[in-house]
Enzyme design. Structure first.
Site, short mmCIF file in Angstrom:
data_model
loop_
_atom_site.label_atom_id
_atom_site.label_comp_id
_atom_site.label_asym_id
_atom_site.label_seq_id
_atom_site.Cartn_x
_atom_site.Cartn_y
_atom_site.Cartn_z
N ASN A 61 0.84 -1.19 0.00
CA ASN A 61 0.00 0.00 0.00
C ASN A 61 0.88 1.25 0.00
O ASN A 61 1.96 1.27 0.58
CB ASN A 61 -0.98 0.00 1.18
N ILE A 62 0.40 2.28 -0.71
CA ILE A 62 1.12 3.54 -0.81
C ILE A 62 0.14 4.66 -0.45
O ILE A 62 -0.84 4.88 -1.18
CB ILE A 62 1.68 3.76 -2.24
N GLU A 63 0.40 5.32 0.66
CA GLU A 63 -0.49 6.40 1.12
C GLU A 63 0.00 7.75 0.60
O GLU A 63 1.18 7.95 0.36
CB GLU A 63 -0.54 6.41 2.65
N CYS A 72 -4.05 0.88 -2.71
CA CYS A 72 -3.96 -0.35 -1.91
C CYS A 72 -2.93 -1.32 -2.50
O CYS A 72 -2.65 -1.30 -3.70
CB CYS A 72 -5.31 -1.05 -1.87
N GLU A 74 -3.20 -4.48 -3.06
CA GLU A 74 -3.76 -5.41 -4.04
C GLU A 74 -3.75 -4.79 -5.44
O GLU A 74 -3.43 -5.47 -6.42
CB GLU A 74 -5.20 -5.80 -3.67
N CYS A 103 -10.60 -3.71 0.07
CA CYS A 103 -11.67 -2.74 -0.11
C CYS A 103 -12.47 -3.02 -1.38
O CYS A 103 -12.09 -3.86 -2.20
CB CYS A 103 -11.09 -1.32 -0.16
N CYS A 106 -10.55 -2.53 -4.81
CA CYS A 106 -9.67 -3.67 -5.11
C CYS A 106 -10.48 -4.86 -5.58
O CYS A 106 -10.12 -5.54 -6.54
CB CYS A 106 -8.84 -4.05 -3.89
#
Length: 149
Positions: A61-63, A72, A74, A103, A106
């Protein structure tokens, strides 16, 4: 009959091979968690996707400071695979500290590019890397949106 130099595997051999691939996939998902870029939530997610050719492709995941731009693990994983030209997927593992599931975004993207019966394994690192949920794509999103041309 019809075999061209290949030795047919016995069903138990195929099961053992798939079981070992499952274990390696879970290990990759757990290991990739450390690369998660989760500067806001601290919620690390690692994923790994097994292709029909036997390759395993990871994602994290990359925020973003602009929360809506967060991606996300996935979707990163699936995007990595698609950008490499992969189109035939066998299994995905998703690892979090608590075995959280994916989520809706995804689920939708996975339903478009993965076989409906493909297993997705959700793994908890708090439980020693054990699989907490095992669901097919169709179980994750039973009535997925499909664009009809």
């Amino acid at each position: 009959a019809g075999m061209t130099g290949k030795t047919a595997q016995k069903p138990s051999s195929l099961r053992n091979d798939l079981k070992s691939k499952e274990s390696a996939l879970v290990d990759m998902a757990v290991a990739s968690m450390r690369n998660a870029a989760c500067k806001h939530s601290g919620y690390q997610v690692g994923s790994a996707l097994l292709t029909a050719s036997g390759d395993m492709i990871a994602g994290v995941n990359i925020e973003s400071d602009s929360y809506g731009l967060t991606i996300c693990a996935e979707r990163i994983c699936l995007g990595n695979a698609l950008s490499r030209g992969e189109r035939d997927f066998v299994m995905m593992a998703v690892a979090t500290k608590d075995g959280g599931t994916c989520c809706g975004a995804c689920r939708q993207l996975m339903s478009e590019y993965c076989p409906k019966d493909m297993p997705v394994l959700f793994v908890s690192t708090k439980s020693g890397g054990s699989i907490t949920h095992r669901m097919s794509i169709s179980e994750l999103l039973p009535s997925s949106f499909t664009f009809k041309k």
